[in-house]
Scaffold this motif. Sequence first.
Motif, mmCIF file in Angstrom:
data_model
loop_
_atom_site.group_PDB
_atom_site.id
_atom_site.type_symbol
_atom_site.label_atom_id
_atom_site.label_comp_id
_atom_site.label_asym_id
_atom_site.label_seq_id
_atom_site.Cartn_x
_atom_site.Cartn_y
_atom_site.Cartn_z
ATOM 1 N N ARG A 145 2.341 1.682 -3.452
ATOM 2 C CA ARG A 145 1.318 2.137 -4.386
ATOM 3 C C ARG A 145 1.013 3.619 -4.188
ATOM 4 O O ARG A 145 0.839 4.363 -5.151
ATOM 5 N N ALA A 146 0.970 4.056 -2.929
ATOM 6 C CA ALA A 146 0.715 5.474 -2.664
ATOM 7 C C ALA A 146 1.851 6.348 -3.196
ATOM 8 O O ALA A 146 1.609 7.414 -3.784
ATOM 9 N N ARG A 147 3.104 5.892 -2.998
ATOM 10 C CA ARG A 147 4.240 6.663 -3.523
ATOM 11 C C ARG A 147 4.207 6.700 -5.046
ATOM 12 O O ARG A 147 4.494 7.730 -5.663
ATOM 13 N N ARG A 161 0.830 -1.203 0.000
ATOM 14 C CA ARG A 161 0.000 0.000 0.000
ATOM 15 C C ARG A 161 0.867 1.257 0.000
ATOM 16 O O ARG A 161 0.549 2.241 -0.689
ATOM 17 N N ARG A 162 1.971 1.231 0.749
ATOM 18 C CA ARG A 162 2.863 2.390 0.759
ATOM 19 C C ARG A 162 3.519 2.583 -0.610
ATOM 20 O O ARG A 162 3.626 3.716 -1.102
ATOM 21 N N ARG A 164 1.572 6.433 -7.018
ATOM 22 C CA ARG A 164 0.486 7.295 -7.492
ATOM 23 C C ARG A 164 0.846 8.775 -7.317
ATOM 24 O O ARG A 164 0.513 9.612 -8.168
ATOM 25 N N GLY A 190 -5.099 -1.370 -7.819
ATOM 26 C CA GLY A 190 -5.849 -0.396 -7.036
ATOM 27 C C GLY A 190 -7.329 -0.550 -7.285
ATOM 28 O O GLY A 190 -7.783 -1.533 -7.883
#
Length: 312
Positions: free
Chosen positions: A120-122, A117-118, A124, A160
Amino acid sequence: MTVCLLLLSVVAVTAAVPVPRALTRAKWPEREPVVALWVWQCLVATVLLCCVTALALGAAAVFGTVRAQLFAPAPPAVTAAYDLSAAPPWAAALTVLLACGAAWTTAMLGRELVEARRRRARARAHLRERAPDLPAGLPTARGPLLVLEDEYPDAWWMPGNPPQLIVTTGALHRLTDHQLDAVLTHERGHARARHDWLLHLSTALATGFPRIPLFTHFCDQTHRLVELAADDTASRRCGHLTTALALIELNQHRGVLSCASSHRLLGERVDRLLEPPPRLGRRHRALTTTVAALVPLLPLLITFAPGLTALP
């Protein structure tokens, strides 16, 4: 109960050591990557079920509270059939070992999901910085397809909700329309099959238990087979030659045809697309899938057999 624990141990060791080594040497998984992925998942499920059922039996034999909870609705004849009071001396050690393994597995899975999740957030956030500003009134870059300004041809899928396809302008300039369709179909194949969950599971198990052959082979083969499965999805729609040429054009700047270990899979994928191996027959695929699905039932059968035979 001793017999159940021994049988569960034999099944778990067999599924964790010799079977994965034989499966990695087999040639048919390259011909049927989807079936091979299913077989690998069934093997992992078998080992995990063996551990869970052995943990339940061991905890019931060692701890009276657990025994009362597990066998509360069972008739006295069923409880007597398991002979929990005559547990072997090593049952306590096995129970503690399995409990630690279960806790460690849960921790590894949680760590993998949090890190994914981290990442993927970075990613995005990085994409939002690189994505061009669109004129007012046009949809934002949060749709299913995002085009990035980059001279290097590239395309990838970001998991996602919803999953997003990213393609660079270099890919749009280098690829033909049919090749671009093949690339996007390949990435959509990953998204529809939810390959990200398989990759997270295999990575977590291999990281937590690097000395268990099943989990290390499962991780390596999953990363390989999901690409072959997505290649098959693209080749069925766009053709083998078009998909192979798209793969070459997309990865030529990375050395797709080099002998480096990091690029070896790309070369294997191109060779496989240019000379497609013969697929298994429909009956063979159905038989393999059915047998693999029945294997995880073995731990359940071994665990419930004493209770079932005790029923009137």
